[in-house]
Design a protein around this motif. Sequence first.
Motif, PDB file in Angstrom:
ATOM      1  N   ALA A 606       0.825  -1.200   0.000  1.00  0.00           N
ATOM      2  CA  ALA A 606       0.000   0.000   0.000  1.00  0.00           C
ATOM      3  C   ALA A 606       0.859   1.249   0.000  1.00  0.00           C
ATOM      4  CB  ALA A 606      -0.919   0.005   1.226  1.00  0.00           C
ATOM      5  N   ARG A 607       0.207   2.372  -0.226  1.00  0.00           N
ATOM      6  CA  ARG A 607       0.893   3.672  -0.206  1.00  0.00           C
ATOM      7  C   ARG A 607       1.578   3.932   1.115  1.00  0.00           C
ATOM      8  NH1 ARG A 607       3.769   7.010   0.327  1.00  0.00           N
ATOM      9  NH2 ARG A 607       3.779   9.195  -0.300  1.00  0.00           N
ATOM     10  N   ASP A 608       1.039   3.436   2.218  1.00  0.00           N
ATOM     11  CA  ASP A 608       1.625   3.710   3.527  1.00  0.00           C
ATOM     12  C   ASP A 608       2.908   2.929   3.780  1.00  0.00           C
ATOM     13  OD1 ASP A 608       0.786   1.115   4.113  1.00  0.00           O
ATOM     14  OD2 ASP A 608      -0.804   1.735   5.486  1.00  0.00           O
ATOM     15  N   GLY A 609       3.277   2.026   2.859  1.00  0.00           N
ATOM     16  CA  GLY A 609       4.538   1.300   2.987  1.00  0.00           C
ATOM     17  C   GLY A 609       4.491   0.097   3.899  1.00  0.00           C
ATOM     18  N   LYS A 610       3.327  -0.207   4.459  1.00  0.00           N
ATOM     19  CA  LYS A 610       3.231  -1.308   5.412  1.00  0.00           C
ATOM     20  C   LYS A 610       2.840  -2.609   4.718  1.00  0.00           C
ATOM     21  CE  LYS A 610       2.095   1.724   9.285  1.00  0.00           C
ATOM     22  NZ  LYS A 610       1.126   2.029  10.370  1.00  0.00           N
ATOM     23  N   MET A 611       2.883  -3.669   5.514  1.00  0.00           N
ATOM     24  CA  MET A 611       2.510  -4.998   5.032  1.00  0.00           C
ATOM     25  C   MET A 611       1.195  -5.375   5.691  1.00  0.00           C
ATOM     26  SD  MET A 611       4.892  -8.395   5.057  1.00  0.00           S
ATOM     27  CE  MET A 611       4.674  -9.700   3.855  1.00  0.00           C
ATOM     28  N   HIS A 612       0.098  -5.290   4.943  1.00  0.00           N
ATOM     29  CA  HIS A 612      -1.235  -5.568   5.468  1.00  0.00           C
ATOM     30  C   HIS A 612      -1.535  -7.049   5.285  1.00  0.00           C
ATOM     31  CE1 HIS A 612      -2.378  -1.223   5.770  1.00  0.00           C
ATOM     32  NE2 HIS A 612      -1.413  -1.136   4.858  1.00  0.00           N
ATOM     33  N   TYR A 613      -1.836  -7.723   6.379  1.00  0.00           N
ATOM     34  CA  TYR A 613      -1.942  -9.183   6.394  1.00  0.00           C
ATOM     35  C   TYR A 613      -3.372  -9.603   6.745  1.00  0.00           C
ATOM     36  CZ  TYR A 613      -1.026 -13.972   8.124  1.00  0.00           C
ATOM     37  OH  TYR A 613      -1.049 -15.324   8.353  1.00  0.00           O
ATOM     38  N   ALA A 635       5.286  -8.628  11.066  1.00  0.00           N
ATOM     39  CA  ALA A 635       6.743  -8.781  11.181  1.00  0.00           C
ATOM     40  C   ALA A 635       7.459  -7.443  11.301  1.00  0.00           C
ATOM     41  CB  ALA A 635       7.314  -9.580  10.008  1.00  0.00           C
ATOM     42  N   GLN A 636       6.705  -6.396  11.668  1.00  0.00           N
ATOM     43  CA  GLN A 636       7.272  -5.053  11.831  1.00  0.00           C
ATOM     44  C   GLN A 636       7.856  -4.509  10.528  1.00  0.00           C
ATOM     45  OE1 GLN A 636       6.881  -3.518  14.888  1.00  0.00           O
ATOM     46  NE2 GLN A 636       5.795  -5.366  15.441  1.00  0.00           N
ATOM     47  N   LEU A 637       7.360  -4.975   9.398  1.00  0.00           N
ATOM     48  CA  LEU A 637       7.892  -4.526   8.112  1.00  0.00           C
ATOM     49  C   LEU A 637       7.172  -3.253   7.681  1.00  0.00           C
ATOM     50  CD1 LEU A 637       8.177  -7.916   6.203  1.00  0.00           C
ATOM     51  CD2 LEU A 637       9.956  -6.671   7.415  1.00  0.00           C
ATOM     52  N   ASN A 638       7.926  -2.176   7.561  1.00  0.00           N
ATOM     53  CA  ASN A 638       7.373  -0.896   7.126  1.00  0.00           C
ATOM     54  C   ASN A 638       8.386  -0.235   6.208  1.00  0.00           C
ATOM     55  OD1 ASN A 638       6.329   1.660   6.762  1.00  0.00           O
ATOM     56  ND2 ASN A 638       5.771   1.945   8.910  1.00  0.00           N
ATOM     57  N   PHE A 639       7.997  -0.051   4.950  1.00  0.00           N
ATOM     58  CA  PHE A 639       8.901   0.498   3.950  1.00  0.00           C
ATOM     59  C   PHE A 639       8.594   1.960   3.644  1.00  0.00           C
ATOM     60  CE2 PHE A 639       8.682  -4.031   3.614  1.00  0.00           C
ATOM     61  CZ  PHE A 639      10.011  -4.404   3.519  1.00  0.00           C
ATOM     62  N   LYS A 640       7.678   2.549   4.421  1.00  0.00           N
ATOM     63  CA  LYS A 640       7.382   3.982   4.453  1.00  0.00           C
ATOM     64  C   LYS A 640       6.642   4.500   3.232  1.00  0.00           C
ATOM     65  CE  LYS A 640       9.680   6.711   7.005  1.00  0.00           C
ATOM     66  NZ  LYS A 640      10.657   7.648   7.601  1.00  0.00           N
ATOM     67  N   SER A 662       9.378  -0.980  -2.814  1.00  0.00           N
ATOM     68  CA  SER A 662       8.996   0.215  -2.066  1.00  0.00           C
ATOM     69  C   SER A 662       9.192   1.454  -2.925  1.00  0.00           C
ATOM     70  CB  SER A 662       9.833   0.338  -0.792  1.00  0.00           C
ATOM     71  OG  SER A 662      11.170   0.722  -1.102  1.00  0.00           O
ATOM     72  N   ASP A 663       8.934   2.604  -2.327  1.00  0.00           N
ATOM     73  CA  ASP A 663       9.026   3.885  -3.019  1.00  0.00           C
ATOM     74  C   ASP A 663      10.425   4.150  -3.562  1.00  0.00           C
ATOM     75  OD1 ASP A 663       8.201   6.322  -3.995  1.00  0.00           O
ATOM     76  OD2 ASP A 663       8.340   7.363  -2.091  1.00  0.00           O
ATOM     77  N   GLY A 665      12.347   2.221  -5.100  1.00  0.00           N
ATOM     78  CA  GLY A 665      12.532   1.633  -6.422  1.00  0.00           C
ATOM     79  C   GLY A 665      13.337   0.366  -6.485  1.00  0.00           C
ATOM     80  N   GLY A 666      13.863  -0.097  -5.365  1.00  0.00           N
ATOM     81  CA  GLY A 666      14.626  -1.336  -5.367  1.00  0.00           C
ATOM     82  C   GLY A 666      13.830  -2.475  -4.767  1.00  0.00           C
ATOM     83  N   ILE A 667      14.519  -3.579  -4.527  1.00  0.00           N
ATOM     84  CA  ILE A 667      13.900  -4.747  -3.916  1.00  0.00           C
ATOM     85  C   ILE A 667      14.714  -5.126  -2.684  1.00  0.00           C
ATOM     86  CG2 ILE A 667      13.205  -7.153  -4.222  1.00  0.00           C
ATOM     87  CD1 ILE A 667      11.646  -5.224  -5.968  1.00  0.00           C
ATOM     88  N   GLU A 668      14.015  -5.447  -1.602  1.00  0.00           N
ATOM     89  CA  GLU A 668      14.667  -5.960  -0.405  1.00  0.00           C
ATOM     90  C   GLU A 668      14.262  -7.414  -0.224  1.00  0.00           C
ATOM     91  OE1 GLU A 668      14.910  -3.309   2.986  1.00  0.00           O
ATOM     92  OE2 GLU A 668      13.989  -1.720   1.787  1.00  0.00           O
TER      93      GLU A 668
END
Length: 762
Positions: A606-613, A635-640, A662-663, A665-668
């Motif tokens: 989502a736009r908020d950068g979080k992981m909605h489960y 899992a406390q994952l927040n990409f902002k 994420s915003d 442009g890369g991949i983690e």
Amino acid sequence: MRRYIDYSLLKIAQGLIFTLAFSSVTLAQFSFERSNHIPVLKAGDPLDMPWSGGLNYVQLSEIDMDFDGRIDLFVFDRSDDQVRVFLSKNDGTKDYYEEAPQYRFAFPSDLRYRAALVDYNLDGMPDIFTYAVGGVKVYKNVGNVSTGHQWELVENLLYSNYYGNLGNLYVSSSDLPAYVDVDGDGDIDILTFHIGGERLEYHKNMSMENYGVPDSLEFVLMNECWGNFREDESTNSIILISDVFPCGDAGGNIPNPEIGLGDTLIFTDDTRANRHAGSTILAIDYTGSGVMDLILGDISFPNLVLLTNGGTIPNTNSDIISVDYNFPSNTTPSNLSLFPAGFYVDADHDGVKDLVVCPNAKIVSENQRSIWRYKNLGTTENPNFVFQENDFLQNQMIDAGSSSVPILVDVNGDGLKDLIVTNFYSYKPNLDKDSRFLYYQNTGTASNPVYTFVDEDKFSMSTSGFGLRIIPAFGDLDGDGDMDMIVGAENGRVHYFNNTAGVGNSMSFGAPQYNLADASGNPIAVGSYSSPFLVDLNRDGLLDLVVGNKNGRLSYYQNTGTSSVFEFTLVTANLGAVDVAPSSPDGYAVPHFVEVDAEWHLFVGARDGKMHYYTGIEDNLQEGDSFTYVSNNFAQLNFKGYSAFWIEDVTNNGHLELFAGSDLGGIELFEADPNSSVGFTVAPDKKLDLKLYPNPAENMLVIEGLTPNSEIVFYDFQGRQILSLLASQEIEIVDVAFLTKGFYFVMVSDGNMKFTGRFVKK
């Protein structure tokens, strides 16, 4: 009742276990840990840090973050105000950078618009100068080699003496001022553009004059037109030796301003003249004359401008005497679309500061090859810049521009899942943008994948006309054994591409079926920014279509056709009552379903950068049904910003990998904890109310408010686990005498609630 626990004889585990946001414990049965275990190759060479997540609009400073004597890079990205730290490393054969995610959260959380590290009190520990409304906020570094870098807010807003009136030292939110010792007296002064944007103000720090040491931030407006030049109100043209007040013969000098506090003046960002709304300033002694020259960037232009100071003695109000509009003119000049900013840092590990140029404007400037590095072939005191590359740091990582989305699919038909990375957009010259698919072929094996870069514009999507943020979904929709493609478009429609290659061959698409219609003959449309996903959600053997949209919701189209002729019938435009933006129109939902233990799990970016489960998906597919919303903080994952996820066991070892876009442009990349079973458990959202004391602690640390069987884990400031234990009483007294001096994190979880605290070992 208290129980004394002696851990002084325990062997301390020092393994690095940083999961993103190590300041909280991920409760596992299942957890994801950051990983770099999958190599990525480009032009035959392995990338040093492929899974670092990308960079867009950055500001660079120097810091020895890990206290190893090597200069590391602090990088502040204006995309959602994110921090990255790149450690300078040497493997015995070469120097290189390594992104250190454990430090992303080692800085204050309120950094906005700009952040520069400047050691204003000369204690060897760089401090933070960042944005405050109408000016500058300062955090002092109160850490040391034992405790690590720690920050204390010392100035919520810097003030300066304007003719006896105390007012905020104005810096626009779009500007980058120069924090530099202008007069050579040992303390840090500030050069910033006047609120009108045409002339440069010199605010002198009076710390040395008042106290004899550079530990204070007390400023006086010393010159209203430093350098005696003006920048044109509508261009970046420079007018030298200006005679427009307050410039002129005196150069705007205020030789003896009244040192006193009068009425407080307030300058806010909205008072800035709209006709000139952004400038960046790098002040260095480029000519070696002993006085500061200027390297300026302008919000409306791609070039850097060098202003040469004609003086030889600091702070004599000497004039700027020459202008170079194509800096550095001895090599490839900076040409960075819009609003370039120069930074003077050691970028190549040789102890000499180099010039790095980056865009300071979000959305309207380069975001994929946006960090230009100029090697300094001279010295820090007498530089000679030569262009080296336009993708410094970015060339060692996957970077698709802005807002990346990972997709795993076998593109070339060899039975191995390849990596497709799409984006919101890549910025192109001439103020243009496009969305495209980066293609990384899996050249490894079924258990040891290796992703090799092949194509920056697979299937020529940049010329498709589908707009921005085009996202594909793959599946065999016609029963011929190969993978077809559905592409979501900016206008909310979807388009169908039939793969005619056949089994075992590389994908080959004929003419697309534009504006794919549903069973009723109506074009499938979800508003805007459609994000499709193909999945047999109702388990009838046919791939259904789920489409996310800008509003943050999901539409479900059931496949009511056959195994060879698909037909999508709209069931609900509010699947599972999913809404990842309940209070905003900007959700940008990107769905990803994964099957674990014969049950569907849904993760939504989502736009908020979080992981909605979400769980509870089975038999809840009709209009009005609701999924179980487990967490927006899994899992406390927040990409902002602009998160997107793909989860799959690509190493075939029974443990899932998580690919996150994420915003930036890369991949983690994250890997499931190999010690956990394959399932999902959310880190609880509720917080335990615990007390840690004494703090600082010398020999004993008391943890009060525990429940039996709570898990207690200690980490040092680098994210390394020190010890773990289970509580059996309400109060535990832990022997911490064996710990070295410094600060530590304590994470406590009882399975339903969690606690995160910090204490200092003295």
